[in-house]
Each structure stands twice: as structure tokens, then as C-alpha cells.
Design a protein around this motif. Structure first.
Motif, PDB file in Angstrom:
ATOM      1  N   THR A  51      40.586  45.709  32.838  1.00  0.00           N
ATOM      2  CA  THR A  51      39.455  45.273  33.676  1.00  0.00           C
ATOM      3  C   THR A  51      39.819  45.439  35.157  1.00  0.00           C
ATOM      4  N   ARG A  52      41.055  45.044  35.510  1.00  0.00           N
ATOM      5  CA  ARG A  52      41.464  45.163  36.916  1.00  0.00           C
ATOM      6  C   ARG A  52      41.603  46.631  37.320  1.00  0.00           C
ATOM      7  N   LEU A  53      42.135  47.452  36.405  1.00  0.00           N
ATOM      8  CA  LEU A  53      42.262  48.885  36.698  1.00  0.00           C
ATOM      9  C   LEU A  53      40.882  49.504  36.944  1.00  0.00           C
ATOM     10  N   ILE A 146      42.738  45.188  45.844  1.00  0.00           N
ATOM     11  CA  ILE A 146      42.837  46.459  45.120  1.00  0.00           C
ATOM     12  C   ILE A 146      44.309  46.713  44.819  1.00  0.00           C
ATOM     13  N   LYS A 147      44.614  47.057  43.563  1.00  0.00           N
ATOM     14  CA  LYS A 147      46.025  47.273  43.205  1.00  0.00           C
ATOM     15  C   LYS A 147      46.433  48.702  43.562  1.00  0.00           C
ATOM     16  N   SER A 148      46.558  48.926  44.868  1.00  0.00           N
ATOM     17  CA  SER A 148      46.853  50.253  45.400  1.00  0.00           C
ATOM     18  C   SER A 148      48.360  50.506  45.387  1.00  0.00           C
ATOM     19  N   THR A 179      49.488  33.748  51.764  1.00  0.00           N
ATOM     20  CA  THR A 179      48.536  34.491  50.942  1.00  0.00           C
ATOM     21  C   THR A 179      49.084  34.648  49.532  1.00  0.00           C
ATOM     22  N   GLU A 180      50.221  35.336  49.418  1.00  0.00           N
ATOM     23  CA  GLU A 180      50.864  35.535  48.110  1.00  0.00           C
ATOM     24  C   GLU A 180      52.253  36.107  48.344  1.00  0.00           C
ATOM     25  N   GLY A 181      52.992  36.329  47.259  1.00  0.00           N
ATOM     26  CA  GLY A 181      54.295  36.974  47.357  1.00  0.00           C
ATOM     27  C   GLY A 181      54.117  38.477  47.451  1.00  0.00           C
ATOM     28  N   THR A 182      55.222  39.184  47.702  1.00  0.00           N
ATOM     29  CA  THR A 182      55.118  40.645  47.847  1.00  0.00           C
ATOM     30  C   THR A 182      54.748  41.312  46.517  1.00  0.00           C
ATOM     31  N   SER A 183      55.093  40.644  45.402  1.00  0.00           N
ATOM     32  CA  SER A 183      54.694  41.180  44.089  1.00  0.00           C
ATOM     33  C   SER A 183      54.373  40.056  43.112  1.00  0.00           C
ATOM     34  N   THR A 184      54.003  38.911  43.658  1.00  0.00           N
ATOM     35  CA  THR A 184      53.724  37.732  42.818  1.00  0.00           C
ATOM     36  C   THR A 184      52.648  36.867  43.489  1.00  0.00           C
ATOM     37  N   ASN A 206      44.403  39.487  42.540  1.00  0.00           N
ATOM     38  CA  ASN A 206      44.155  38.477  41.509  1.00  0.00           C
ATOM     39  C   ASN A 206      45.047  38.787  40.306  1.00  0.00           C
ATOM     40  N   GLY A 207      46.198  38.146  40.266  1.00  0.00           N
ATOM     41  CA  GLY A 207      47.179  38.440  39.221  1.00  0.00           C
ATOM     42  C   GLY A 207      46.647  38.119  37.831  1.00  0.00           C
ATOM     43  N   ILE A 208      47.019  38.954  36.888  1.00  0.00           N
ATOM     44  CA  ILE A 208      46.639  38.707  35.494  1.00  0.00           C
ATOM     45  C   ILE A 208      47.379  37.466  34.985  1.00  0.00           C
ATOM     46  N   THR A 209      48.604  37.269  35.459  1.00  0.00           N
ATOM     47  CA  THR A 209      49.369  36.072  35.092  1.00  0.00           C
ATOM     48  C   THR A 209      48.734  34.841  35.755  1.00  0.00           C
ATOM     49  N   ARG A 210      48.270  35.013  36.987  1.00  0.00           N
ATOM     50  CA  ARG A 210      47.578  33.937  37.700  1.00  0.00           C
ATOM     51  C   ARG A 210      46.365  33.475  36.883  1.00  0.00           C
ATOM     52  N   THR A 243      54.047  33.487  40.054  1.00  0.00           N
ATOM     53  CA  THR A 243      53.682  34.118  38.775  1.00  0.00           C
ATOM     54  C   THR A 243      53.504  35.627  38.944  1.00  0.00           C
ATOM     55  N   SER A 244      53.877  36.357  37.907  1.00  0.00           N
ATOM     56  CA  SER A 244      53.540  37.783  37.813  1.00  0.00           C
ATOM     57  C   SER A 244      53.894  38.284  36.425  1.00  0.00           C
ATOM     58  N   THR A 245      53.432  39.484  36.123  1.00  0.00           N
ATOM     59  CA  THR A 245      53.680  40.125  34.834  1.00  0.00           C
ATOM     60  C   THR A 245      55.175  40.235  34.536  1.00  0.00           C
ATOM     61  N   THR A 246      55.972  40.537  35.561  1.00  0.00           N
ATOM     62  CA  THR A 246      57.404  40.738  35.319  1.00  0.00           C
ATOM     63  C   THR A 246      58.232  39.487  35.619  1.00  0.00           C
TER      64      THR A 246
END
Ligand code: PMP
Length: 289
Positions: A51-53, A146-148, A179-184, A206-210, A243-246
């Protein structure tokens, strides 16, 4: 067993995988990506990542390189070929190869690259020790939703963290808000036991883990507020985590060198870690990517 990558219709040895030098991803960072967790051979929150992609591609007017259905088949095939039980799949779609010119090319075919990596599963016991975070100015553009693949500010921020011996850097806007982490994504629990994370807008991804953690909080009757919080509030917080996927859910126990509360993972954070560890085992969250 050789590691296999997927590049524009072909499964190729990882070391030989390459794209053209005029790929717009290479020249302009004109592309998007997704990182999906593989747990016991299945995608975690595959639908959420798709969905995010879809949204990232639409916002940048980049065409699908292949249909979403075909993409799902290719992703599963790559996981199978690399025999990944626990790890990640990295997906990158760019606007494709064209003679260098800033404006969109009239005709180009989007490029698709996929790689997988073996990564140990969520180790909740060692994660409970917590991690250190530093703050750094948020110098990104105004479409962080946007996940650029354009990640220069994030890279610079992560390097600041690395040099400081920290795990992550939380980015701070001109008004002193995290705002957020560099990858979280960033979270705190206030003195009033309020669970807080930045609202969904263009300032964060908008993180999927979030999303999963918010859903778990709702299921468990834990109140949360989606709003901005300042660095000053984070310093005074009872608890903090990211939080994040990894990274899954990781307690933040130090911010800019100073302990958060008693410098240990807080009770709500520990609960959410347990819930998330259970969540990734749920059959409903595995499957279609
Ligand atoms: N924010 C940023 C800037 C990120 O790069 C990521 C990881 N892709 C996240 C948040 C977390 O997102 P997710 O939970 O989907 O991994």
C-alpha cells in the motif's frame, strides 16, 4: 549457495547485479524503495508495504515496472532462491534509464531491483537493554511521507549517531520538535503516561511498524496521541522507544548522552515489545506482499 538478486526481469548473482549508468535512480535518486521483514519465510505486513509503495509511486508519477501480482510472485521466488527464513527483502523502483535531463523522460521503463539479506529475528532479550539516541537538525525536504531513495540527510544524520556511539539520530525541526529517526519512527511516554508519536503528515514517513504498534496499543486499550513532541519533552519523558521494520521496537535509554528516566527500558515499552514480538508471529500478518 550464491546470493541472487533480481534486476529488471532477471535473477542474477548478487556480485554481478548492475543497472545502467544513466538509470535515474543513480543520477537523480529518482526512485522509491521498500524494506519488508521476512519472518519464518513469510513477509511481515506485506499488504502494508504494498500500500505504501503504491502511494510513493503515485506521488512521484512513477509507473509500475510490472503488475503488483507479478511483483508478489517475483518477491516470493527471490526469497525461495536465497532460502531466506529470517531477514529482509529490499525493493527499489526507479523511473528507469534515460539520457540525463531533469524533467521526466517521454519514454522510459521503470527499473526494478530486489535483493534479500539474512538477518537474525527479533531478539527481544538483547533489545531490552536499550539503545542510545542523539539529536540532529532535520534538514530534509518537505515530502518525507514519500519513501524516496533520496536519503542524503538521513545518511548524514546516521553518521552523526555513529560517530557519537549512538544507534540512531532523532531529527529535530526548526521549532525544536522531533520528527522521526533517520530510519525509524520516534515515540515517548510522558510523565502523564501518555504514549506519543508524530502525527501522519508530510514531515514523517508513516512506518509500517508504527502503524502496527498503534494498532496493538488500540487493541490493548493503551491510550495514545499522535502529535509532535519537543526535544525538551523527550528529555523529561518517562520512556522512549523507536520502531522500524529492521529495528522492530527498541527502547531508547539515553538521549544526547543523558538517561531517559532511570536509563532503563520502561514498562510500557517492554509491553509493546512483547506485543510486537507476538504480532509478527500472527498468521494474518504474514503472507501477501
Ligand atoms: N522513518 C524513516 C525515515 C525510515 O526510513 C523508516 C524505515 N524505512 C521508518 C521511519 C520506519 O518505517 P518502517 O516501520 O516501515 O520500517
Amino acid at each position: 549457495m550464491p546470493r541472487i538478486a533480481y534486476v529488471n526481469g532477471r535473477y542474477v548473482p548478487h556480485g554481478k547485479a548492475a543497472v545502467h549508468i544513466e538509470d535515474r535512480g543513480y543520477q537523480f535518486a529518482d526512485g522509491v524503495y521498500e524494506v519488508t521483514c521476512i519472518h519464518r519465510g513469510e513477509f511481515v505486513d506485506g499488504d502494508g508495504h504494498m500500500t505504501r509503495l503504491t502511494r510513493s509511486l503515485k506521488e512521484l508519477q512513477i509507473a509500475w515496472p510490472i503488475s503488483p501480482r507479478a511483483l508478489d510472485i517475483v518477491m516470493r521466488e527471490l526469497v525461495r532462491r536465497n532460502r531466506v527464513s529470517d531477514g529482509i527483502i529490499y525493493l527499489q523502483i526507479t523511473r528507469g534509464v534515460a539520457s540525463r535531463d531533469h524533467a521526466f523522460p517521454d519514454a522510459s521503463k521503470s527499473s526494478l531491483v530486489l535483493t534479500t539479506k539474512h538477518v537474525p529475528p527479533f531478539d527481544i532479550k538483547s533489545a531490552r537493554k536499550g539503545i542510545h539516541v542523539v539529536t540532529t537538525p532535520d534538514i530534509r525536504w518537505k515530502r518525507c511521507d514519500i519513501k524516496s531513495v533520496s536519503l542524503l540527510p538521513n545518511i548524514l544524520g546516521k553518521q552523526v549517531a555513529k560517530v557519537a556511539g549512538a544507534y540512531e539520530a532523532w531529527m529535530v525541526d526548526d521549532a525544536g520538535r522531533v520528527t522521526e529517526g533517520t530510519s525509524t519512527n520516534a515515540w515517548i511516554v510522558t510523565a502523564k503516561k501518555e504514549l506519543i508519536t508524530h502525527q501522519v503528515d508530510r514531515a514523517i514517513l508513516n512506518g509500517i511498524t508504527r502503524i502496527a504498534v498503534l494498532r496493538l496499543a488500540a487493541e490493548e486499550g493503551i491510550k495514545f496521541v499522535e502529535r509532535t513532541f519537543t526535544v525538551a519533552e523527550a528529555r523529561r519523558a518517562r520512556e522512549a522507544f523507536l520502531t522500524s521494520t529492521t529495528s522492530f521496537v527498541k527502547p531508547v535509554v539515553r538521549l544526547d548522552g543523558k538517561p531517559i528516566a532511570n536509563g532503563r527500558a520502561g514498562p510500557l515499552t517492554r509491553k509493546l515489545m512483547d506485543y510486537y514480538a507476538d504480532y509478527i508471529e500472527r498468521p494474518a500478518n504474514k503472507g501477501a506482499a
